[in-house]
Enzyme design. Structure first.
Site, short mmCIF file in Angstrom:
data_model
loop_
_atom_site.label_atom_id
_atom_site.label_comp_id
_atom_site.label_asym_id
_atom_site.label_seq_id
_atom_site.Cartn_x
_atom_site.Cartn_y
_atom_site.Cartn_z
CB ALA A 1 75.14 -4.31 3.93
N GLY B 1 63.68 0.80 -10.17
CA GLY B 1 64.95 0.76 -10.03
C GLY B 1 65.07 0.67 -11.46
NE ARG C 1 77.85 -7.65 1.52
CZ ARG C 1 77.82 -8.05 0.57
NH1 ARG C 1 76.67 -9.11 0.53
NH2 ARG C 1 78.33 -7.02 0.01
CE LYS D 1 78.02 0.37 -9.91
NZ LYS D 1 76.08 0.74 -9.53
CG ASN E 1 72.61 -7.50 4.50
OD1 ASN E 1 72.10 -6.72 3.72
ND2 ASN E 1 73.89 -8.06 4.37
NE ARG E 2 71.38 -13.38 1.99
CZ ARG E 2 71.69 -13.79 1.27
NH1 ARG E 2 70.48 -15.33 0.24
NH2 ARG E 2 72.19 -13.80 0.78
CB THR E 3 75.28 -11.50 5.24
OG1 THR E 3 74.54 -12.56 4.78
CG2 THR E 3 76.57 -12.19 6.64
CG ASP F 1 75.64 3.83 -8.75
OD1 ASP F 1 74.45 3.85 -9.50
OD2 ASP F 1 76.38 3.42 -8.41
CB ALA G 1 72.82 -1.44 -4.75
P1 NAP Z 1 75.38 -6.91 -4.17
O1 NAP Z 1 76.74 -6.19 -4.32
O2 NAP Z 1 75.49 -8.32 -4.74
O3 NAP Z 1 74.46 -6.96 -2.84
C1 NAP Z 1 73.32 -7.48 -2.74
C2 NAP Z 1 72.63 -7.87 -1.15
O4 NAP Z 1 71.31 -8.67 -1.42
C3 NAP Z 1 73.00 -7.93 -0.56
O5 NAP Z 1 72.78 -7.24 0.67
C4 NAP Z 1 72.91 -9.35 -0.09
O6 NAP Z 1 72.73 -9.63 1.36
C5 NAP Z 1 70.73 -9.03 -0.54
N1 NAP Z 1 70.39 -10.31 -0.93
C6 NAP Z 1 70.06 -11.37 -1.67
N2 NAP Z 1 69.73 -12.32 -1.73
C7 NAP Z 1 69.30 -12.88 -0.85
C8 NAP Z 1 68.05 -13.02 -0.61
N3 NAP Z 1 67.48 -14.13 -1.03
N4 NAP Z 1 67.44 -12.49 1.20
C9 NAP Z 1 68.15 -11.57 1.41
N5 NAP Z 1 69.12 -10.59 1.26
C10 NAP Z 1 69.04 -11.22 0.08
O7 NAP Z 1 75.01 -6.40 -5.25
P2 NAP Z 1 74.19 -5.09 -5.81
O8 NAP Z 1 74.99 -4.45 -6.35
O9 NAP Z 1 74.25 -4.28 -4.56
O10 NAP Z 1 72.84 -4.56 -6.27
C11 NAP Z 1 72.01 -5.29 -5.66
C12 NAP Z 1 70.56 -4.79 -6.69
O11 NAP Z 1 70.89 -3.51 -6.82
C13 NAP Z 1 70.59 -5.57 -7.73
O12 NAP Z 1 69.16 -5.85 -8.04
C14 NAP Z 1 70.87 -4.71 -9.21
O13 NAP Z 1 70.49 -4.70 -10.03
C15 NAP Z 1 70.09 -3.46 -8.48
N6 NAP Z 1 70.85 -2.34 -8.76
C16 NAP Z 1 69.58 -1.44 -9.37
C17 NAP Z 1 70.65 0.41 -9.85
C18 NAP Z 1 69.73 1.14 -10.58
O14 NAP Z 1 69.84 1.96 -10.69
N7 NAP Z 1 68.05 1.27 -10.18
C19 NAP Z 1 72.08 0.12 -9.59
C20 NAP Z 1 72.90 -0.72 -8.84
C21 NAP Z 1 72.10 -2.24 -8.44
P3 NAP Z 1 73.99 -10.48 1.82
O15 NAP Z 1 74.96 -9.89 2.47
O16 NAP Z 1 73.28 -11.60 3.24
O17 NAP Z 1 74.41 -12.11 0.60
#
Ligand code: NAP
Length: 276
Positions: free
Chosen positions: A131, A240, A158, A73, A153-155, A109, A134
């Site tokens: 953070a 979602g 960010r 993206k 956010n966990r971290t 989005d 998405a």
């Molecule tokens: P990303 O950039 O990899 O970010 C992941 C996020 O999840 C970060 O904030 C991360 O925190 C957090 N995280 C991961 N594991 C965790 C845990 N065990 N405990 C607490 N926080 C945790 O991913 P993304 O693109 O933002 O996507 C996030 C989710 O949204 C995915 O499941 C994706 O499939 C979904 N999504 C859905 C749509 C839709 O249209 N429905 C669109 C986009 C995304 P840290 O910073 O601490 O690692």
């Protein structure tokens, strides 16, 4: 330009992308609109190092547009010749259009989330969890609509960076008191696997109440634990898949100029669920 067989081609580009529900969703919509003879939608898996060169070649292969998903993206935004204001402000694009040798980037989005919510978030206090990529569109959309946005956010660093760029206020406490929030949006990937979501998120299941609206961006083959509890306590909720459908509908409207058939798209993504 039309491609093989004169078709106008569309695609979702990701890495990996085989799991994507977008081809089924968009092809069902194209069929419903009577466009399936002229238009088609497919999945293209591109590694990051292949992305720019291949995307630049797509118009010559008959593609008029593409959705872009993880991890592209940011790269989609960077290569575009023109950007919508939304894509520029969020710093990410999920929709590309190809015409006249130029690439235009949009972000659906943000509006997709707003369209999926049961009520406008204007004036609501909102808690965004996450953070990552998405969360950027979520925070931008809610802040633009006039919600007061806190980001956990966990971290924590960010969340601080995201808020400095896009608005919102980083919050750190864990556990949190969530009574003050009207809207809670999970934009972490917690819930994708069979983990205990409440072991990873900063509040307990028992803290969710009827006055909350809960949105969960995660979609898996079952309702998420977060949404199951939200439903149990009588809270409004959205999952979602509905958010996926709404962003896809807006992309389809950009490419075809036609109103997207939401119910057909919902059925197509739900059917994929059962057959996984
Ligand atoms: P990303 O950039 O990899 O970010 C992941 C996020 O999840 C970060 O904030 C991360 O925190 C957090 N995280 C991961 N594991 C965790 C845990 N065990 N405990 C607490 N926080 C945790 O991913 P993304 O693109 O933002 O996507 C996030 C989710 O949204 C995915 O499941 C994706 O499939 C979904 N999504 C859905 C749509 C839709 O249209 N429905 C669109 C986009 C995304 P840290 O910073 O601490 O690692």
């Amino acid at each position: 330009m039309s491609g093989r067989g004169g078709k106008r081609r569309l695609a979702v580009i990701g890495h990996p992308v085989a799991h994507s529900r977008s081809p089924a969703m968009h092809n069902a919509a194209l069929t419903e609109l009577g466009l399936a003879g002229e238009w088609s939608y497919e999945a293209i898996d591109l590694a990051p190092e292949e992305f720019e060169q291949r995307v630049r070649a797509l118009e010559g292969e008959g593609f008029v547009g593409a959705n872009v998903t993880v991890p592209h993206k940011g790269a989609a935004l960077a290569l575009a010749d023109t950007l919508s204001e939304t894509a520029r402000e969020i710093g990410a694009a999920n929709t590309l259009s190809f015409a006249g040798g130029e690439v235009r980037a949009d972000n659906t989005d943000a509006q997709g989330l707003l369209d999926a919510l049961p009520d406008s978030p204007a004036g609501t206090r909102a808690l965004v969890l996450g953070a990552g990529g998405a969360a950027r569109a979520v925070v931008w959309a809610l802040a633009r609509e006039g919600a007061e946005v806190d980001v956990w956010n966990r971290t924590p660093l960010r969340a601080e960076h995201l808020c400095a760029e896009l608005g919102g206020r980083p919050v750190k406490s864990n556990p949190m008191d969530i009574r003050c929030y009207g809207l809670i949006v999970n934009s972490t990937s917690v819930g994708l696997r069979d983990e205990d979501a409440f072991a990873e998120l900063p509040f307990e299941a028992a803290q969710l109440e009827e006055h909350h609206t809960v949105a969960d961006l995660v979609y898996a083959g079952r309702p998420s634990q977060l949404l199951t509890i939200a439903a149990h306590v009588g809270a409004a909720y959205v999952g979602g898949l509905e958010i996926l459908v709404r962003q896809g509908a807006l992309s389809l409207e950009i490419w075809t100029g036609r109103s997207a058939p939401l119910d057909v798209m919902r059925s197509a993504v739900a059917e994929q669920d059962v057959s996984r």
